[in-house]
Design a protein around this motif. Sequence first.
Motif, PDB file in Angstrom:
ATOM      1  N   ILE A   1      62.406  71.538   6.354  1.00 55.37           N
ATOM      2  CA  ILE A   1      61.709  72.701   5.790  1.00 55.37           C
ATOM      3  C   ILE A   1      62.721  73.647   5.153  1.00 55.37           C
ATOM      4  O   ILE A   1      62.519  74.137   4.037  1.00 55.37           O
ATOM      5  N   GLU A   2      63.807  73.911   5.842  1.00 58.66           N
ATOM      6  CA  GLU A   2      64.845  74.815   5.330  1.00 58.66           C
ATOM      7  C   GLU A   2      65.458  74.263   4.039  1.00 58.66           C
ATOM      8  O   GLU A   2      65.636  74.998   3.058  1.00 58.66           O
TER       9      GLU A   2
ATOM     10  N   ASN B   1      64.070  72.137   1.921  1.00 59.46           N
ATOM     11  CA  ASN B   1      63.049  72.211   0.874  1.00 59.46           C
ATOM     12  C   ASN B   1      62.902  73.636   0.355  1.00 59.46           C
ATOM     13  O   ASN B   1      62.741  73.855  -0.850  1.00 59.46           O
ATOM     14  N   SER B   2      62.947  74.596   1.253  1.00 63.20           N
ATOM     15  CA  SER B   2      62.826  76.004   0.863  1.00 63.20           C
ATOM     16  C   SER B   2      63.978  76.420  -0.042  1.00 63.20           C
ATOM     17  O   SER B   2      63.780  77.083  -1.062  1.00 63.20           O
ATOM     18  N   LYS B   3      65.194  76.018   0.308  1.00 65.75           N
ATOM     19  CA  LYS B   3      66.364  76.348  -0.519  1.00 65.75           C
ATOM     20  C   LYS B   3      66.263  75.693  -1.894  1.00 65.75           C
ATOM     21  O   LYS B   3      66.579  76.312  -2.908  1.00 65.75           O
TER      22      LYS B   3
ATOM     23  N   ALA C   1      63.512  74.802  -3.479  1.00 67.13           N
ATOM     24  CA  ALA C   1      62.451  75.468  -4.239  1.00 67.13           C
ATOM     25  C   ALA C   1      62.929  76.819  -4.758  1.00 67.13           C
ATOM     26  O   ALA C   1      62.662  77.177  -5.912  1.00 67.13           O
ATOM     27  N   LYS C   2      63.658  77.552  -3.924  1.00 64.42           N
ATOM     28  CA  LYS C   2      64.170  78.858  -4.347  1.00 64.42           C
ATOM     29  C   LYS C   2      65.135  78.691  -5.522  1.00 64.42           C
ATOM     30  O   LYS C   2      65.085  79.447  -6.492  1.00 64.42           O
TER      31      LYS C   2
END
Length: 116
Positions: A86-87, A89-91, A93-94
Amino acid sequence: MPKTSTLVLVAAFACLPSAGALAQTPATAPAAAPPAPVVAIAAPACEKPEFPGKVAPDPRIRKWSADFRAYLECLKAYVGERNATIEANSKAAKKAVEEFNSDVAEFNEQVKSLSD
């Protein structure tokens, strides 16, 4: 003397159909982005031990207790892996959003420079 970019814009506008012709031509809808693929996430492969019952001998209860602790550790590791994904993927996407915003700003500046 007009700038070259101004001449290009004037030439481009001269090639456009009249406003009446544009009004008669139905606008085409932009192509919709394909839906994001759904990624299958594997369930935890942790095996939950079966409780042997209250009347089971002590060695069997101790084994079940140890197996249950191992099962809980397995679940914690699974959750840790999911959180790390999740972390990441979040990075990612950001970073993509930042790149998008930067590229749109660059595009807008380039379009603006055409009218200068």
